[in-house]
Design a protein around this motif. Sequence first.
Motif, PDB file in Angstrom:
ATOM      1  N   ASP A  17       0.851  -1.191   0.000  1.00  0.00           N
ATOM      2  CA  ASP A  17       0.000   0.000   0.000  1.00  0.00           C
ATOM      3  C   ASP A  17       0.887   1.242   0.000  1.00  0.00           C
ATOM      4  OD1 ASP A  17      -1.961   1.904   0.262  1.00  0.00           O
ATOM      5  OD2 ASP A  17      -2.680   1.225   2.209  1.00  0.00           O
ATOM      6  N   GLN A  18       0.718   2.086  -1.000  1.00  0.00           N
ATOM      7  CA  GLN A  18       1.476   3.328  -1.080  1.00  0.00           C
ATOM      8  C   GLN A  18       1.059   4.272   0.041  1.00  0.00           C
ATOM      9  OE1 GLN A  18       0.666   5.617  -4.596  1.00  0.00           O
ATOM     10  NE2 GLN A  18       2.375   7.016  -4.287  1.00  0.00           N
ATOM     11  N   LYS A  20       1.029   7.771   0.870  1.00  0.00           N
ATOM     12  CA  LYS A  20       1.220   9.043   0.169  1.00  0.00           C
ATOM     13  C   LYS A  20       1.520  10.183   1.151  1.00  0.00           C
ATOM     14  CE  LYS A  20      -1.453   9.934  -3.320  1.00  0.00           C
ATOM     15  NZ  LYS A  20      -2.661  10.119  -4.169  1.00  0.00           N
ATOM     16  N   MET A  52      -1.987   1.820  -5.291  1.00  0.00           N
ATOM     17  CA  MET A  52      -1.093   2.905  -5.694  1.00  0.00           C
ATOM     18  C   MET A  52      -1.860   3.968  -6.465  1.00  0.00           C
ATOM     19  SD  MET A  52       2.627   2.482  -7.557  1.00  0.00           S
ATOM     20  CE  MET A  52       3.952   3.647  -7.183  1.00  0.00           C
ATOM     21  N   ASP A  53      -1.327   5.181  -6.431  1.00  0.00           N
ATOM     22  CA  ASP A  53      -1.936   6.300  -7.140  1.00  0.00           C
ATOM     23  C   ASP A  53      -2.120   5.948  -8.609  1.00  0.00           C
ATOM     24  OD1 ASP A  53      -2.405   8.858  -8.396  1.00  0.00           O
ATOM     25  OD2 ASP A  53      -1.685   9.761  -6.537  1.00  0.00           O
ATOM     26  N   GLU A  54      -3.301   6.250  -9.146  1.00  0.00           N
ATOM     27  CA  GLU A  54      -3.615   5.881 -10.519  1.00  0.00           C
ATOM     28  C   GLU A  54      -2.833   6.672 -11.563  1.00  0.00           C
ATOM     29  OE1 GLU A  54      -7.924   6.224 -10.335  1.00  0.00           O
ATOM     30  OE2 GLU A  54      -8.086   4.048 -10.419  1.00  0.00           O
ATOM     31  N   SER A  70     -10.590   0.176  -8.487  1.00  0.00           N
ATOM     32  CA  SER A  70     -10.153   1.400  -7.826  1.00  0.00           C
ATOM     33  C   SER A  70     -10.845   1.486  -6.474  1.00  0.00           C
ATOM     34  CB  SER A  70     -10.505   2.641  -8.651  1.00  0.00           C
ATOM     35  OG  SER A  70      -9.875   2.617  -9.908  1.00  0.00           O
ATOM     36  N   ASP A 227      -8.691  10.245  -0.777  1.00  0.00           N
ATOM     37  CA  ASP A 227      -7.837   9.782  -1.866  1.00  0.00           C
ATOM     38  C   ASP A 227      -8.555   8.726  -2.701  1.00  0.00           C
ATOM     39  OD1 ASP A 227      -5.573   9.683  -3.384  1.00  0.00           O
ATOM     40  OD2 ASP A 227      -4.355   8.586  -1.935  1.00  0.00           O
ATOM     41  N   LYS A 229      -7.222   5.410  -5.120  1.00  0.00           N
ATOM     42  CA  LYS A 229      -6.074   4.601  -5.538  1.00  0.00           C
ATOM     43  C   LYS A 229      -6.546   3.465  -6.442  1.00  0.00           C
ATOM     44  CE  LYS A 229      -3.241   5.227  -1.352  1.00  0.00           C
ATOM     45  NZ  LYS A 229      -2.645   4.527  -0.177  1.00  0.00           N
TER      46      LYS A 229
END
Length: 242
Positions: A17-18, A20, A52-54, A70, A227, A229
């Motif tokens: 898991d990013q 952020k 992660m961020d798309e 997502s 957010d 992701k």
Amino acid sequence: MNLFNLIKKDQEYWLVDQLKVSHIPNIEYLVAFDKLLTEWKEQRVAYLSLLMDEENEDWLLKRRFKKVSSIVEYTKVLDGSYIASNTFQVEALSDSRVTDSDFATLYDLCRSGSANKNKLFSIRQIMESLERELGANWRDQCFIFSQDSMNYGISIPHIEQDTTDEGRMFYFGVVPEQRCKGYGTKFHAISLELLKTLGAKLYVGSTDTSNKHMRRIFEANGCRLRDIKGIYRIDIEKEFIQ
């Protein structure tokens, strides 16, 4: 500084898991994840699931990841009271007459028909992961909502690993026949109070973008969208097919 949260299960899977942080440039995440991905390949773990961020989607697809779905993340500062009234019994698994096996059946029932698309684990794998991720006293954190001897739902609040006050829910759900009756919002509010008793000051919850019912529950209880992701997956056997 850790840029990714990582959960490992032997040679079965890695869950990544990013984490952020606003002042960290995206290139640093890509460099750090490339190193992590190389390690995963070297260890030949069955699969890797990534949040992660798309904005990095094309970069990931070029590395043979497949997009699963997502998710949206919601947060709330836990500085108030969230229960107006409660006519339900809220009992920890450790204090109830419910067996681990019966709890597993109830858990599986609650997740049936879910709008969430990222269904990685069997109920056997989930039950095995509870002690590993929540500790030896995991039954103290598994709560059952019931009324008149009928079970309506479950919640598993906990403090996120490597934090002291970030509250999460390992799982939260209502049995199918009791959905869309307002119980989910009430049980979620009770779960926020349970998180406060664990010492949580901030709540972070997530669900699939398509799960409109759960998103309404977040919003009804004052949570704000933080957010979005992507969920991505790569499998080792496919990675090494010639």
